[in-house]
Design a protein around this motif. Structure first.
Motif, PDB file in Angstrom:
ATOM      1  N   GLU A 183      -4.606  -0.265   5.232  1.00 21.07           N
ATOM      2  CA  GLU A 183      -5.974   0.168   4.883  1.00 21.07           C
ATOM      3  C   GLU A 183      -5.550   1.937   4.586  1.00 21.07           C
ATOM      4  O   GLU A 183      -4.710   1.983   3.539  1.00 21.07           O
ATOM      5  CB  GLU A 183      -6.918   0.363   5.936  1.00 21.07           C
ATOM      6  CG  GLU A 183      -7.492  -1.209   6.136  1.00 21.07           C
ATOM      7  CD  GLU A 183      -8.443  -1.043   7.115  1.00 21.07           C
ATOM      8  OE1 GLU A 183      -8.874  -0.197   7.956  1.00 21.07           O
ATOM      9  OE2 GLU A 183      -9.133  -2.198   7.168  1.00 21.07           O
ATOM     10  N   THR A 184      -5.618   3.038   5.491  1.00 24.15           N
ATOM     11  CA  THR A 184      -5.485   4.315   5.258  1.00 24.15           C
ATOM     12  C   THR A 184      -4.231   4.826   6.119  1.00 24.15           C
ATOM     13  O   THR A 184      -3.998   5.914   6.106  1.00 24.15           O
ATOM     14  CB  THR A 184      -6.570   5.134   5.458  1.00 24.15           C
ATOM     15  OG1 THR A 184      -7.138   4.999   6.786  1.00 24.15           O
ATOM     16  CG2 THR A 184      -7.718   4.692   4.655  1.00 24.15           C
ATOM     17  N   ARG A 185      -3.352   3.825   6.503  1.00 24.82           N
ATOM     18  CA  ARG A 185      -2.278   4.289   7.380  1.00 24.82           C
ATOM     19  C   ARG A 185      -1.083   3.486   7.265  1.00 24.82           C
ATOM     20  O   ARG A 185      -1.165   2.447   6.552  1.00 24.82           O
ATOM     21  CB  ARG A 185      -2.464   4.504   8.895  1.00 24.82           C
ATOM     22  CG  ARG A 185      -3.293   3.014   9.572  1.00 24.82           C
ATOM     23  CD  ARG A 185      -3.517   2.999  10.737  1.00 24.82           C
ATOM     24  NE  ARG A 185      -2.469   3.221  11.598  1.00 24.82           N
ATOM     25  CZ  ARG A 185      -2.420   3.279  12.933  1.00 24.82           C
ATOM     26  NH1 ARG A 185      -3.568   3.627  13.542  1.00 24.82           N
ATOM     27  NH2 ARG A 185      -1.303   3.284  13.647  1.00 24.82           N
ATOM     28  N   PHE A 186       0.160   3.804   7.493  1.00 24.26           N
ATOM     29  CA  PHE A 186       1.199   2.907   7.739  1.00 24.26           C
ATOM     30  C   PHE A 186       2.102   3.181   8.781  1.00 24.26           C
ATOM     31  O   PHE A 186       2.020   4.093   9.541  1.00 24.26           O
ATOM     32  CB  PHE A 186       2.189   3.369   6.301  1.00 24.26           C
ATOM     33  CG  PHE A 186       2.614   4.831   6.154  1.00 24.26           C
ATOM     34  CD1 PHE A 186       3.651   5.018   6.846  1.00 24.26           C
ATOM     35  CD2 PHE A 186       2.074   5.611   5.372  1.00 24.26           C
ATOM     36  CE1 PHE A 186       4.075   6.360   6.654  1.00 24.26           C
ATOM     37  CE2 PHE A 186       2.498   6.649   5.279  1.00 24.26           C
ATOM     38  CZ  PHE A 186       3.679   7.176   5.837  1.00 24.26           C
ATOM     39  N   GLU A 187       2.666   2.228   9.213  1.00 26.66           N
ATOM     40  CA  GLU A 187       3.765   2.140  10.321  1.00 26.66           C
ATOM     41  C   GLU A 187       5.030   1.758  10.084  1.00 26.66           C
ATOM     42  O   GLU A 187       5.291   0.603   9.314  1.00 26.66           O
ATOM     43  CB  GLU A 187       3.151   1.280  11.594  1.00 26.66           C
ATOM     44  CG  GLU A 187       1.805   1.740  11.967  1.00 26.66           C
ATOM     45  CD  GLU A 187       1.649   2.931  12.976  1.00 26.66           C
ATOM     46  OE1 GLU A 187       2.944   3.111  13.308  1.00 26.66           O
ATOM     47  OE2 GLU A 187       0.697   3.525  13.220  1.00 26.66           O
TER      48      GLU A 187
END
Length: 353
Positions: free
Chosen positions: A230-234
């Motif tokens: 969605e609106t983040r990354f890891e």
């Protein structure tokens, strides 16, 4: 042994691109642009006005004969069937452009420059629709995500990686690679105590065809793989790929159960990495972070555990610093094209990879 395409340029080759019809474009210092057939024959050449280095190339995904060319602060649009004066020219950046990317609907073009700014050009209205200013140093790479024409990722020499939506002026999420590197070092039991620390200045980006996984190459010789949700990354995977900075990373396709990634480094090596399916699994639910940044302690532990699942399928001692790499299927064979400080393009066969 590499084949050499050496009749297209007089100056060092800096950038490469390929169209869906397997027409190759190469850009070099001093405004040189060449168009090649898949057999390695130069079809046409042009010397762009201004003598500025051609630092970025992108073919239109809809009109395969249209190529966008970044030289200096200018983007020129040319027809590869009849190279000559540009069909259009845009001077939208205030400093030299390092990288350009066009989204899959051919409606937006992003240009990253030395000031750290990303300008987004609306290709229908011919006007800048968004100026993305968050990098505090040179923005070295920018790329749109497949299947998400409003979404893009950027990285820079400020060691930051950012996820953007064109409709917003601020990044949706960002990560500082220096913070990740500190976590990784704390958990790296094999690191020599006298090893010099190279800051993870971010040089290059590539997004997989699914649009949810991207890799970043940095000055510390490491490649980091991230998953977007969605609106983040890891960060999912981090591994030492080169003994010097990773100048280029590029996905070359996705087969079931694996992703192949090309990398080129300042150490003169070209490698093919197998990012196995298990490295790309969604991670367990994390505690919520601030929506503008990611800096989680303990993340390095997961990185160290998953890095063992990355293997090198092939490593080529190219011998020269890599300016650009490009994976392609030419004449029925998988190959990698390599641009370096010479005026030739090297072509390596990848066999059954």
């Amino acid at each position: 042994m590499a084949a050499k395409w050496d009749s297209g340029h007089a100056s060092p080759v800096l950038s490469l691109a390929i169209s869906k019809e397997r027409v190759i474009a190469s850009g070099a210092e001093n405004g040189e642009l060449a168009i090649w057939s898949e057999q390695g024959t130069p079809i046409s050449k042009v010397h762009l006005k201004g003598d500025n280095d051609v630092t970025g190339l992108a073919f239109s995904p809809l009109s395969f004969s249209k190529v966008y060319v970044a030289h200096g602060e200018t983007i020129s649009v040319l027809d590869t069937r009849a190279l000559g004066d540009p069909m259009e020219m845009f001077t939208i950046n205030k400093e030299e452009i390092n990288c350009i990317s066009v989204n899959e609907t051919d409606s937006l073009l992003a240009a990253a420059d030395d000031s750290g700014t990303v300008k987004v050009l609306d290709l229908q209205s011919k006007k800048v629709c968004r100026t993305l200013q968050r990098h505090t140093n040179i923005c070295s790479a920018v790329t749109f995500r497949p299947h998400r024409p409003q979404s893009l990722v950027s990285c820079g020499l400020d060691m930051q990686v950012m996820l953007w939506n064109v409709q917003k002026a601020r990044p949706l999420w960002l990560t500082n690679l220096q913070h990740l590197a500190q976590d990784e070092e704390d958990l790296d039991l094999h690191q020599s105590p006298d090893q010099l620390f190279n800051p993870p200045l971010a040089h290059s980006l590539s997004i997989s065809s699914c649009g949810n996984v991207f890799c970043c190459g940095a000055e510390d010789g490491k490649i980091r793989s991230f998953r977007i949700t969605e609106t983040r990354f890891e960060e999912e995977v981090c591994f030492k790929a080169h003994t010097q900075g990773v100048s280029q990373v590029s996905f070359i396709g996705q087969d079931p159960g694996q992703s192949l990634l090309l990398s080129g480094g300042n150490d003169g090596r070209v490698c093919v990495w197998n990012l196995k399916k298990e490295t790309a699994q969604p991670q367990k639910q994390q505690k919520p972070h601030h929506p503008k940044k990611s800096a989680s302690k303990g993340k390095g532990k997961q990185t160290a555990e998953t890095s063992a699942r990355v293997s090198s399928s092939l490593c080529i001692e190219h011998g020269e610093k890599v300016n650009w790499i490009l994976g392609a299927e030419l004449q029925g064979s998988k190959v990698v094209l390599v641009a370096d400080p010479s005026n030739a393009i090297s072509v390596y066969q990848l066999g059954e990879l």
